[in-house]
Scaffold this motif. Structure first.
Motif, PDB file in Angstrom:
ATOM      1  N   ASP A 124      33.688   7.310 -51.459  1.00  0.00           N
ATOM      2  CA  ASP A 124      33.529   5.905 -50.970  1.00  0.00           C
ATOM      3  C   ASP A 124      32.809   6.065 -49.693  1.00  0.00           C
ATOM      4  N   LEU A 125      33.201   6.853 -48.489  1.00  0.00           N
ATOM      5  CA  LEU A 125      32.758   6.902 -47.355  1.00  0.00           C
ATOM      6  C   LEU A 125      31.389   7.783 -47.435  1.00  0.00           C
ATOM      7  N   TYR A 126      31.267   8.739 -48.164  1.00  0.00           N
ATOM      8  CA  TYR A 126      30.185   9.807 -48.191  1.00  0.00           C
ATOM      9  C   TYR A 126      29.625  10.049 -49.564  1.00  0.00           C
ATOM     10  N   PRO A 127      29.264   8.704 -50.099  1.00  0.00           N
ATOM     11  CA  PRO A 127      28.473   8.890 -51.407  1.00  0.00           C
ATOM     12  C   PRO A 127      27.309   9.738 -51.707  1.00  0.00           C
ATOM     13  N   GLU A 128      26.711  10.368 -50.572  1.00  0.00           N
ATOM     14  CA  GLU A 128      25.776  11.028 -50.595  1.00  0.00           C
ATOM     15  C   GLU A 128      26.116  12.120 -49.420  1.00  0.00           C
ATOM     16  N   PRO A 129      25.260  13.315 -49.345  1.00  0.00           N
ATOM     17  CA  PRO A 129      25.492  14.021 -48.221  1.00  0.00           C
ATOM     18  C   PRO A 129      25.165  13.359 -46.845  1.00  0.00           C
ATOM     19  N   GLN A 130      25.851  13.555 -46.040  1.00  0.00           N
ATOM     20  CA  GLN A 130      25.743  12.750 -44.504  1.00  0.00           C
ATOM     21  C   GLN A 130      24.926  13.558 -43.664  1.00  0.00           C
ATOM     22  N   THR A 131      23.651  13.434 -43.981  1.00  0.00           N
ATOM     23  CA  THR A 131      22.504  14.141 -43.238  1.00  0.00           C
ATOM     24  C   THR A 131      22.135  13.359 -41.953  1.00  0.00           C
ATOM     25  N   PHE A 132      22.529  12.020 -41.912  1.00  0.00           N
ATOM     26  CA  PHE A 132      22.193  11.388 -40.449  1.00  0.00           C
ATOM     27  C   PHE A 132      23.791  11.389 -39.770  1.00  0.00           C
ATOM     28  N   LYS A 133      23.730  12.209 -38.802  1.00  0.00           N
ATOM     29  CA  LYS A 133      24.813  12.263 -37.755  1.00  0.00           C
ATOM     30  C   LYS A 133      24.700  11.895 -36.571  1.00  0.00           C
ATOM     31  N   VAL A 134      25.921  11.753 -35.690  1.00  0.00           N
ATOM     32  CA  VAL A 134      25.836  11.250 -34.351  1.00  0.00           C
ATOM     33  C   VAL A 134      26.168  12.598 -33.757  1.00  0.00           C
ATOM     34  N   HIS A 135      25.056  12.988 -32.788  1.00  0.00           N
ATOM     35  CA  HIS A 135      25.421  14.058 -31.585  1.00  0.00           C
ATOM     36  C   HIS A 135      25.550  13.630 -30.524  1.00  0.00           C
ATOM     37  N   PRO A 136      26.659  13.661 -30.080  1.00  0.00           N
ATOM     38  CA  PRO A 136      27.032  13.400 -28.587  1.00  0.00           C
ATOM     39  C   PRO A 136      26.536  14.118 -27.627  1.00  0.00           C
ATOM     40  N   ASP A 137      26.576  13.454 -26.364  1.00  0.00           N
ATOM     41  CA  ASP A 137      26.074  14.066 -25.035  1.00  0.00           C
ATOM     42  C   ASP A 137      26.472  15.601 -25.070  1.00  0.00           C
ATOM     43  N   PRO A 138      25.591  16.585 -24.960  1.00  0.00           N
ATOM     44  CA  PRO A 138      26.464  17.901 -24.802  1.00  0.00           C
ATOM     45  C   PRO A 138      26.923  18.020 -23.682  1.00  0.00           C
ATOM     46  N   ALA A 139      26.662  17.335 -22.587  1.00  0.00           N
ATOM     47  CA  ALA A 139      27.360  17.615 -21.097  1.00  0.00           C
ATOM     48  C   ALA A 139      28.658  17.107 -21.164  1.00  0.00           C
ATOM     49  N   LEU A 140      28.958  16.176 -22.272  1.00  0.00           N
ATOM     50  CA  LEU A 140      30.547  15.714 -22.468  1.00  0.00           C
ATOM     51  C   LEU A 140      31.163  16.195 -23.543  1.00  0.00           C
ATOM     52  N   ALA A 141      30.386  16.501 -24.720  1.00  0.00           N
ATOM     53  CA  ALA A 141      31.111  16.937 -26.014  1.00  0.00           C
ATOM     54  C   ALA A 141      30.908  18.660 -26.343  1.00  0.00           C
ATOM     55  N   ASP A 142      30.272  19.305 -25.500  1.00  0.00           N
ATOM     56  CA  ASP A 142      30.357  20.842 -25.715  1.00  0.00           C
ATOM     57  C   ASP A 142      31.072  21.696 -24.728  1.00  0.00           C
ATOM     58  N   MET A 143      32.064  21.129 -23.901  1.00  0.00           N
ATOM     59  CA  MET A 143      32.686  21.860 -23.310  1.00  0.00           C
ATOM     60  C   MET A 143      34.134  21.466 -23.953  1.00  0.00           C
ATOM     61  N   LEU A 144      35.120  22.359 -23.375  1.00  0.00           N
ATOM     62  CA  LEU A 144      36.611  22.308 -23.832  1.00  0.00           C
ATOM     63  C   LEU A 144      36.733  22.141 -25.424  1.00  0.00           C
ATOM     64  N   GLU A 145      37.154  21.005 -25.916  1.00  0.00           N
ATOM     65  CA  GLU A 145      37.382  21.156 -27.240  1.00  0.00           C
ATOM     66  C   GLU A 145      35.843  21.421 -28.050  1.00  0.00           C
ATOM     67  N   GLY A 146      35.037  21.034 -27.525  1.00  0.00           N
ATOM     68  CA  GLY A 146      33.507  21.239 -28.069  1.00  0.00           C
ATOM     69  C   GLY A 146      33.346  22.711 -28.096  1.00  0.00           C
ATOM     70  N   GLN A 147      33.713  23.563 -27.137  1.00  0.00           N
ATOM     71  CA  GLN A 147      33.286  24.604 -26.937  1.00  0.00           C
ATOM     72  C   GLN A 147      34.175  25.484 -27.833  1.00  0.00           C
ATOM     73  N   PHE A 148      35.408  25.247 -27.944  1.00  0.00           N
ATOM     74  CA  PHE A 148      36.347  26.085 -28.949  1.00  0.00           C
ATOM     75  C   PHE A 148      36.417  25.650 -30.629  1.00  0.00           C
ATOM     76  N   ARG A 149      35.732  24.398 -30.619  1.00  0.00           N
ATOM     77  CA  ARG A 149      35.786  23.938 -32.036  1.00  0.00           C
ATOM     78  C   ARG A 149      34.256  23.236 -32.309  1.00  0.00           C
TER      79      ARG A 149
END
Length: 281
Positions: free
Chosen positions: A93-118
């Motif tokens: 229902d939520l992904y009726p087709e492959p979700q090729t459009f995605k939200v890419h958060p600002d790396p300055a906030l999202a690629d550290m801490l949790e983003g670095q390890f996950r």
């Protein structure tokens, strides 16, 4: 409580509502989730919760397949808390087709801490939250409530809402804790009895780090963080990070950043369970 599995049924249920108050979850609910639902109730003209275990935010080696699914208990708790509508879409229902459009958060906030390890975690989170917002709040806007335990996630979502000019108010809920101080988490259920007793060492380590940081010159910060990591490792944990950051942007503090502006954050694995926590100070 009305339960909607399809987006069409959800939108029909909310068609006459002007300001939903929304609490997104992955289910396996605990008192922290229920506190968010109760916090949301006076903030809108209908209270909506969602249950969806989002494959996009799990790494291949993580626990998507084994993540606890407790449907009957979750529904009972939501009814008792006064939830009006539960949106529980199937993956198709939520992904009726492959979700090729995605939200890419600002790396300055999202690629550290949790983003670095996950790596990729916040792409999965941002994408599913944007989609859930479109389903639940897209017709009129509204309010969404997120817990502070996932501190970096809360900041990513706030920034996403601001930059996309979404008509949504993001409200933070305080972290709910057990009597011994452990932050409530769905993954606490993975802990064995002895691990559960030991798990309180993580919030204790953050309190100690915050107290030492306040009492020491800022230049000593890196040494204090390393001491906190080493102390937890000596107890048998596998720490990813224990660190102090600015609340405003999660960047390392400067000499001008004092108490009231800081947050201590930690993530560490105890046995097979990865726990996260934070403490504002």
């Amino acid at each position: 409580m009305l339960i909607a599995h399809s987006i069409a049924d959800l939108r029909q249920a909310l068609a006459a509502r002007r300001h939903p108050a929304f609490v997104p979850t992955m289910g396996n609910l605990h008192d922290g989730h229920i506190a968010l639902v109760r916090q949301a109730r006076p903030l809108g003209d209908v209270t909506v919760a969602s249950i969806f275990v989002n494959r996009l935010q799990f790494l291949p080696h993580e626990d998507f397949d084994s993540y606890p699914r407790t449907w009957e208990a979750d529904c009972a708790q939501l009814r008792a808390a006064g939830c009006d509508v539960l949106f529980a879409p199937r993956e198709a229902d939520l992904y009726p087709e492959p979700q090729t459009f995605k939200v890419h958060p600002d790396p300055a906030l999202a690629d550290m801490l949790e983003g670095q390890f996950r790596p990729g975690f916040f792409v999965g989170v941002g994408t599913v939250v944007m989609k859930l917002f479109a389903c639940v709040l897209g017709q009129s806007g509204g309010t969404a409530v997120f817990g502070k335990k996932d501190y970096q996630q809360l900041m990513v979502i706030r920034q996403m809402v601001r930059q996309f000019a979404l008509p949504i108010d993001i409200v933070a809920g305080e972290t709910c804790r057990a009597a011994d101080g452990l932050a409530l988490s769905s993954r606490n259920g993975y802990l064995g009895r002895e691990e559960r007793q030991e798990a309180v060492a993580l919030p204790q380590a953050l309190r100690q780090l915050a107290g030492q940081w306040t009492a020491r010159p800022p230049a000593a910060g890196a040494a204090l963080e390393q001491q906190a990591v080493d102390a937890l490792r000596a107890r048998g944990w596998q720490p990813d990070y224990l660190t102090v950051r600015r609340r405003a942007d999660l960047q390392p503090p400067t000499a001008q950043d004092g108490p009231g502006m800081l947050v201590a954050l930690g993530a560490a694995r105890l046995g097979g369970t990865r726990l996260i926590d934070n403490l504002e100070f």
